[in-house]
Design an enzyme around this catalytic site. Structure first.
Site, PDB file in Angstrom:
ATOM      1  N   HIS A 172      15.955 -10.488 -53.580  1.00 53.27           N
ATOM      2  CA  HIS A 172      17.367 -10.798 -53.365  1.00 53.27           C
ATOM      3  C   HIS A 172      18.007  -9.750 -52.450  1.00 53.27           C
ATOM      4  O   HIS A 172      17.378  -8.756 -52.075  1.00 53.27           O
ATOM      5  CB  HIS A 172      18.131 -10.929 -54.686  1.00 53.27           C
ATOM      6  N   CYS A 199      13.840  -5.733 -59.576  1.00 56.91           N
ATOM      7  CA  CYS A 199      13.749  -6.721 -58.505  1.00 56.91           C
ATOM      8  C   CYS A 199      13.461  -6.040 -57.165  1.00 56.91           C
ATOM      9  O   CYS A 199      13.461  -4.815 -57.070  1.00 56.91           O
ATOM     10  CB  CYS A 199      15.049  -7.518 -58.413  1.00 56.91           C
TER      11      CYS A 199
END
Length: 224
Positions: A172, A199
């Protein structure tokens, strides 16, 4: 007697002529003095005007120099990693044999065909410890979205694509705040050091390209 009168007349005439000459000479001197004063005034005015013009020219030159310097400094300042693709070339065309190689040590995401590197992205993986990005072999999962917000961490991000645990571990963008604005300071970590909760963070263009292009099932390897 007549001689005396004639002499007196001559002397009187000479006196009158001398008076006229003296008067004329005095007036001429006054005229010259007046002209000299006027000339001095004009010269002084021209010198003053010249000084003002010089000062304006100097000021204009200084202003131009300052603007040029500011423009140069602006052009020399590094571009933000937030809104820039990682490489100054087109993203690769994806075929079934392309895979994603994530290096935690390098803080890089490599798109490869076999061992050939097609494109390299700067990234920021999880902080060491409980937030470390898991190592191993994975695949792109069906879950993806344009934005999310994590109430626990108080952060969110855009253009997310899941690669482990169906929405837990993602590719992301750099985080966004509660108002949806990118936290630009976080972009400084891309390609440099871990900073996420596990992430894999990317610049906005890189994350959007993955969101738009990378297919479900693409192989993902995360290694040291």
């Amino acid at each position: 007697m007549r001689k005396h009168i004639g002499l007196i007349s001559v002397l009187l005439m000479l006196f009158i002529l001398a008076a006229i000459y003296f008067t004329h000479s005095l007036q001429r001197k006054k005229t010259l003095a007046s002209q000299a004063t006027a000339l001095t005034s004009v010269t002084s005015s021209e010198a003053s005007t010249s000084t003002v013009s010089t000062e304006k020219a100097s000021s204009a030159t200084t202003s131009t120099t300052s603007e040029t310097k500011a423009s140069t400094e602006e052009s020399q300042s590094p571009k933000s990693k937030l809104n820039e693709p990682s490489e100054a070339k087109p993203y690769p065309e994806l075929t079934p044999d392309v895979w994603i190689d994530v290096s935690v040590n390098d803080q890089k995401v490599y798109f490869k065909r076999g061992d050939e590197v097609l494109y390299t992205m700067n990234c920021s993986t999880g902080l060491p410890g409980e937030s470390a990005t898991p190592l191993g072999e994975f695949a792109i999962e069906p879950e993806r979205g344009e934005t999310f917000r994590n109430a626990g961490s108080g952060e969110g991000a855009n253009y997310w694509v899941s690669w482990k645990d169906h929405g837990v571990y993602l590719f992301h963008t750099v985080p966004i705040d509660e108002n949806g604005n990118y936290i630009e300071s976080e972009a400084e970590s891309l390609g440099v050091r871990p900073a996420s909760h596990g992430c894999i963070r990317l610049s906005v263009p890189d994350a959007k390209w993955i969101f738009d292009t990378v297919p479900v099932g693409m192989r993902v390897v995360v290694r040291e």
